[in-house]
Design a protein around this motif. Structure first.
Motif, mmCIF file in Angstrom:
data_model
loop_
_atom_site.group_PDB
_atom_site.id
_atom_site.type_symbol
_atom_site.label_atom_id
_atom_site.label_comp_id
_atom_site.label_asym_id
_atom_site.label_seq_id
_atom_site.Cartn_x
_atom_site.Cartn_y
_atom_site.Cartn_z
ATOM 1 N N VAL A 76 39.038 2.444 22.735
ATOM 2 C CA VAL A 76 38.568 1.066 22.898
ATOM 3 C C VAL A 76 37.129 1.121 23.397
ATOM 4 O O VAL A 76 36.840 1.797 24.393
ATOM 5 C CB VAL A 76 39.439 0.282 23.905
ATOM 6 C CG1 VAL A 76 38.877 -1.121 24.118
ATOM 7 C CG2 VAL A 76 40.883 0.212 23.423
ATOM 8 N N VAL A 77 36.239 0.420 22.727
ATOM 9 C CA VAL A 77 34.832 0.389 23.125
ATOM 10 C C VAL A 77 34.589 -0.828 24.008
ATOM 11 O O VAL A 77 34.996 -1.947 23.668
ATOM 12 C CB VAL A 77 33.910 0.348 21.890
ATOM 13 C CG1 VAL A 77 32.458 0.132 22.300
ATOM 14 C CG2 VAL A 77 34.058 1.643 21.082
ATOM 15 N N LEU A 78 33.932 -0.612 25.139
ATOM 16 C CA LEU A 78 33.650 -1.693 26.069
ATOM 17 C C LEU A 78 32.520 -1.281 27.009
ATOM 18 O O LEU A 78 32.173 -0.094 27.100
ATOM 19 C CB LEU A 78 34.889 -2.096 26.859
ATOM 20 C CG LEU A 78 35.516 -1.150 27.882
ATOM 21 C CD1 LEU A 78 36.727 -1.808 28.528
ATOM 22 C CD2 LEU A 78 35.917 0.192 27.320
ATOM 23 N N GLU A 79 31.956 -2.237 27.720
ATOM 24 C CA GLU A 79 30.866 -1.953 28.646
ATOM 25 C C GLU A 79 31.424 -1.247 29.871
ATOM 26 O O GLU A 79 32.534 -1.525 30.318
ATOM 27 C CB GLU A 79 30.170 -3.262 29.043
ATOM 28 C CG GLU A 79 28.761 -3.102 29.570
ATOM 29 C CD GLU A 79 28.728 -2.668 31.023
ATOM 30 O OE1 GLU A 79 27.846 -1.861 31.384
ATOM 31 O OE2 GLU A 79 29.592 -3.137 31.794
ATOM 32 N N SER A 80 30.654 -0.322 30.441
ATOM 33 C CA SER A 80 31.195 0.590 31.447
ATOM 34 C C SER A 80 31.597 -0.076 32.756
ATOM 35 O O SER A 80 32.425 0.468 33.489
ATOM 36 C CB SER A 80 30.187 1.712 31.732
ATOM 37 O OG SER A 80 28.976 1.180 32.223
ATOM 38 N N SER A 81 31.037 -1.240 33.075
ATOM 39 C CA SER A 81 31.440 -1.925 34.301
ATOM 40 C C SER A 81 32.231 -3.193 34.010
ATOM 41 O O SER A 81 32.360 -4.062 34.869
ATOM 42 C CB SER A 81 30.212 -2.260 35.154
ATOM 43 O OG SER A 81 29.342 -3.147 34.467
#
Length: 368
Positions: A76-81
């Motif tokens: 799953v790709v998502l922003e790190s925070s």
């Protein structure tokens, strides 16, 4: 006490209490609760989707979306925070059994080109966006940026879920309808509390097929058997009808608070970065840690939240007035003046931002 920790501190309005008491309760699990049905239809219409399902919490709605689109082992790709990765107890890993592949974005806004490269590498079936982005300070994803990210995902046969816990804040800040902000995405979770002030609940909206599978996943998590959900749904309907427009006042007060805090020696923030109702302040110039300042402010009459070692978070909401903003700024200025460490006693550093940048560089962050 002025409570600026979170917009979760809001309480239902009298109109919501009246609606909850008057709700005609039915068997929500089998579709026989009028308030739940009306809320889901209303939310789906506002979000421009075919259907929606009531969920006890927005965190659970996000988890349901992960389970709906992915199989164990998927990336799953998502922003790190992002909230899904940083604040939901790693349900993405421990329950959904998925592999988070993160990209860092200082303002929470993913860059389409970087997403394209990571999707090509991972073949991830899901991209998760957050609007507004909590840990970045309530930053918004515009219609154009969301569309560009959706276009990238579609080129890779990847679905898109939006964690829209504060999506209403984004819509109000940008002056666009909710449906425009999530056009083209496959699912969206919307919280009914926070700035909207309902006591409990969220909705997960998407196509009829997505919501049908989502209901199955929700049942597996135990969230589909809240048999008196109509009580919360009745308040949610009032929230959608009466609380959206007033959120502009929260944003105005947050900007005012940010401007006042920016003038206090030792605090660092750019008021122009306050986009919605969240104010992030770097306190490293005071010589105090965020935890130390939080404790001192609590003793002085203002509750704020520690965001990390050098930053505190202040959030405006319906229960924060103009006078509260003025008084909170006064309290912060007084506490900092009385307790800040003198410049001579501070170590020779350039503040948290420089430290954070160096730390990220050392870890090689900024990519997958």
């Amino acid at each position: 006490m002025i409570d600026l920790r979170s917009d979760l501190c809001t309480v239902p309005t009298e109109e919501m209490w009246d609606a909850m008491r008057a709700a005609e309760l039915g068997w929500a699990t089998v579709g026989e609760d009028r308030s739940v049905n009306e809320l889901c239809a209303r939310a789906a219409e506002l979000l421009g989707k075919d259907d929606a399902v009531w969920v006890p919490t927005c965190g659970m709605a996000n988890l349901v979306a992960l389970l709906t689109f992915c199989e164990p082992g998927d990336a799953v790709v998502l922003e790190s925070s992002s909230h899904v990765l940083s604040s939901e107890a790693m349900g993405i890993v421990d329950i959904a059994r998925l592999e988070p592949r993160s990209l860092y974005a200082a303002d929470g806004r993913l860059v389409p080109g970087a997403v394209h490269e990571l999707l090509a590498e991972t073949r991830a079936p899901l991209l998760v966006l957050e609007n507004t982005h909590t840990r970045a300070g309530g930053t918004v994803l515009s219609v154009e940026t969301t569309r560009a990210l959706v276009d990238v995902a579609q080129r890779h046969d990847c679905r898109v879920h939006v964690d829209g816990a504060r999506l209403v804040n984004a819509a109000v800040a940008l002056g666009v309808p909710l449906a425009e902000l999530v056009a083209g995405v496959n699912s969206v979770a919307l919280s009914l509390n926070k700035g909207l002030s309902a006591p409990i609940g969220a909705v997960l909206a998407g196509s009829a097929a997505v919501v049908a599978r989502g209901r199955t996943m929700l049942h597996r998590l135990g969230g589909a058997t809240v048999h008196r959900a109509g009580i919360a749904a009745a308040a949610g309907l009032v929230a959608l009808d009466t609380m959206v427009d007033r959120i502009a006042d929260d944003h105005r007060r947050a900007r005012e608070l940010g401007s006042r805090l920016a003038m206090i020696p030792g605090l660092r923030l750019d008021p122009e970065t306050v986009e919605t109702n969240i104010v992030l302040v770097d306190v490293s110039g005071t010589g105090l840690t965020a935890a130390e300042l939080v404790a001192l402010l609590a003793d002085a009459g203002a509750w704020v939240m520690e965001r990390d070692a050098a930053r505190v978070r202040l959030v405006t909401h319906r229960l924060v007035t103009d006078d509260d903003v003025e008084e909170a700024a006064r309290i912060v200025a007084d506490v900092v003046e009385r307790h800040a460490v003198s410049a001579e006693a501070l170590p020779d550093v350039e503040g948290f931002a420089a430290f954070e940048a160096a730390e990220r560089a050392g870890r090689g962050e900024g990519g997958a």
